[in-house]
Design an enzyme around this catalytic site. Structure first.
Site, mmCIF file in Angstrom:
data_model
loop_
_atom_site.group_PDB
_atom_site.id
_atom_site.type_symbol
_atom_site.label_atom_id
_atom_site.label_comp_id
_atom_site.label_asym_id
_atom_site.label_seq_id
_atom_site.Cartn_x
_atom_site.Cartn_y
_atom_site.Cartn_z
ATOM 1 N N HIS A 24 -12.603 6.767 -17.660
ATOM 2 C CA HIS A 24 -13.423 5.564 -17.787
ATOM 3 C C HIS A 24 -13.699 4.916 -16.439
ATOM 4 O O HIS A 24 -14.839 4.555 -16.121
ATOM 5 C CB HIS A 24 -12.742 4.571 -18.734
ATOM 6 C CG HIS A 24 -13.632 3.456 -19.173
ATOM 7 N ND1 HIS A 24 -13.753 2.273 -18.466
ATOM 8 C CD2 HIS A 24 -14.469 3.335 -20.238
ATOM 9 C CE1 HIS A 24 -14.608 1.477 -19.082
ATOM 10 N NE2 HIS A 24 -15.054 2.100 -20.161
ATOM 11 N N ASP B 98 -9.858 -1.322 -14.147
ATOM 12 C CA ASP B 98 -10.163 -0.321 -15.163
ATOM 13 C C ASP B 98 -9.026 0.686 -15.194
ATOM 14 O O ASP B 98 -7.902 0.373 -14.795
ATOM 15 C CB ASP B 98 -11.495 0.364 -14.800
ATOM 16 C CG ASP B 98 -12.280 0.819 -16.015
ATOM 17 O OD1 ASP B 98 -11.839 1.767 -16.668
ATOM 18 O OD2 ASP B 98 -13.328 0.210 -16.314
ATOM 19 N N SER C 149 -19.674 -0.911 -21.225
ATOM 20 C CA SER C 149 -19.021 -0.698 -19.930
ATOM 21 C C SER C 149 -20.017 -0.264 -18.869
ATOM 22 O O SER C 149 -19.960 -0.710 -17.712
ATOM 23 C CB SER C 149 -17.929 0.370 -20.059
ATOM 24 O OG SER C 149 -16.809 -0.123 -20.738
#
Length: 422
Positions: A199, A164, A357
């Site tokens: 994120h 990620d 996600s």
């Protein structure tokens, strides 16, 4: 007695900034060729007691071939690295704008030095921010009776590789939870931004936020071993939107395989990519459980790697629309909570985040809980257990008797399926 210590990686990763510039994506190609020197021990090496495997050292031969190909086709080398798990050297070239990229690819395809050639793919992470910070605190955890599940399993000794953006390892709920981290994105301007791990930090919080520490939230698998592999970068500062590409993802997946991760969390989606497909197939063959985000829509620009056979694809549900998990055409799809999920963000903060996600992170965490109880579960067996995660009685599966019964039913179902095919 002579003790040999593992050698440090030969060199740091250098990537030309053009690799990250979206303006150059459609002019960038990846070329791979077999390198028999990868992980080999040089003849005449006196100390053969121990040699660290997978340090990405490039052979002189592979560099020479990269340079020769660049000269022959008038291509600029942006970066190059050895992909040890498939025994190939990967070179990223940029094609001049005044030349046809199709002609260059066709010529390279017919070059007997080259194993494969492809354009650079771009992948997007699958999350968006939610504005109400007090809305239904962690109902996703409460609905599955995680407190009951944690009495039996917390993901201990199970390794999850999160590929990620980076993860804020100083967050109070994540400090000490990340066992290892590696960065495959060398953009200094992004590295200096304190909010550049949005994120990845959100995904890590869902999976592994500390339990019973008097801080914030509880992760689904708080005792799991998390590896944070940064292969994605933010599109703009302070935004959850982030992208990755074929090369950075290949390096990260290769590292996850080398580090013998049990689970690979890919909260992202993009177009089919041949290089990544080979690496994912290798990971599946090694018994690694791969959990990836489904795309919001299926087209040529999205859907991979969740569409690849052997990968558990994940889509988000909400409290008003509990969807059934699917098993069609050998593709595994699980639906999990992904709306308004309270999770960790950089600088010690928390907020509600939504998207596939977060649903993917849920499934990775649940997979770790199941693997702690039974390490030899296959991805099909795990899928048949995970499809029950939206049922109120899901927590009962984590008792030995219920788990064994569920596995027996799965084995019976697999046998019947094989008989129908035959």
């Amino acid at each position: 007695m002579v003790i040999a210590f593992p050698a440090k990686a030969v060199r740091d990763l250098y990537i030309d900034p053009d690799v990250y510039d979206s303006k150059h994506t459609n002019r960038t190609i990846l070329v791979t060729y077999t390198d028999m020197h990868i992980n080999s021990i040089p003849i005449g090496m006196s100390n053969l007691t121990y040699r660290q495997r997978g340090n990405y050292s490039d052979s002189t031969w592979s560099k020479r071939i990269a340079s020769n190909i660049g000269d022959d086709y008038k291509l600029k080398i942006l970066t190059q690295w050895s992909i040890s798990e498939i025994g190939e050297h990967c070179v990223v070239y940029v094609v001049d704008e005044d030349r046809s990229i199709e002609d260059v690819i066709n010529a390279l395809t017919n070059d007997n030095r080259v194993s494969s050639v492809q354009t650079m793919s771009t992948f997007q992470v699958m999350a968006s921010a939610y504005t109400d910070p007090y809305y239904r605190l962690q109902t996703n955890i409460q609905s599955m009776n995680i407190n009951e599940i944690h009495k039996r399993t917390t993901g201990k000794n199970v390794t999850i590789a999160i590929i990620d953006t980076g993860v804020d390892t100083r967050h109070p709920d994540l400090e000490g939870q990340i066992q290892h981290s590696k960065n495959f994105v060398t953009q200094k301007s992004i590295e200096q931004q304190p909010s550049s791990e949005l994120h990845g930090t959100a995904v890590a919080g869902v999976i592994a936020a500390k339990a019973n520490n008097g801080e914030g939230i509880v992760g689904i698998a708080p005792d799991s071993n998390v590896i944070a592999l940064k292969a994605c970068w933010e599109v703009k500062a302070g935004s959850l939107e982030a992208i990755c590409n074929s090369f950075t993802l290949a390096l990260a997946i290769n590292t996850a395989i080398e580090m013998r991760a049990d689970i690979l969390n890919l909260s992202l989606t993009g177009p089919y990519d041949p290089l990544l497909a080979r690496l994912i197939e290798k990971a599946v063959q090694r018994g690694i459980i791969i959990v990836a985000s489904k795309a919001d829509k299926d087209d040529e620009e999205s859907g991979f790697p969740a569409q690849q056979p052997g990968v558990i694809g994940v889509s988000s549900i909400n409290t008003h629309n509990i969807m059934q998990s699917l098993y069609e055409n050998h593709l595994l799809t699980v639906y999990a909570p992904g709306e308004e999920i309270l999770t960790t963000l950089p600088r010690g903060t928390y907020d509600f985040v939504s998207g596939n996600s977060l649903a993917t992170a849920h499934v990775s965490g649940l997979t770790a809980l199941l693997l702690q109880l039974k390490r030899d579960l296959t991805n099909h067996q795990l899928f048949n257990l995970l499809v029950k995660s939206n049922e109120p009685s899901f927590h009962k599966i984590f008792t030995n008797r219920q788990l064994n019964n569920a596995i027996k039913l799965t084995l019976k179902s697999e046998k019947q399926s094989k008989n129908r095919i035959n």
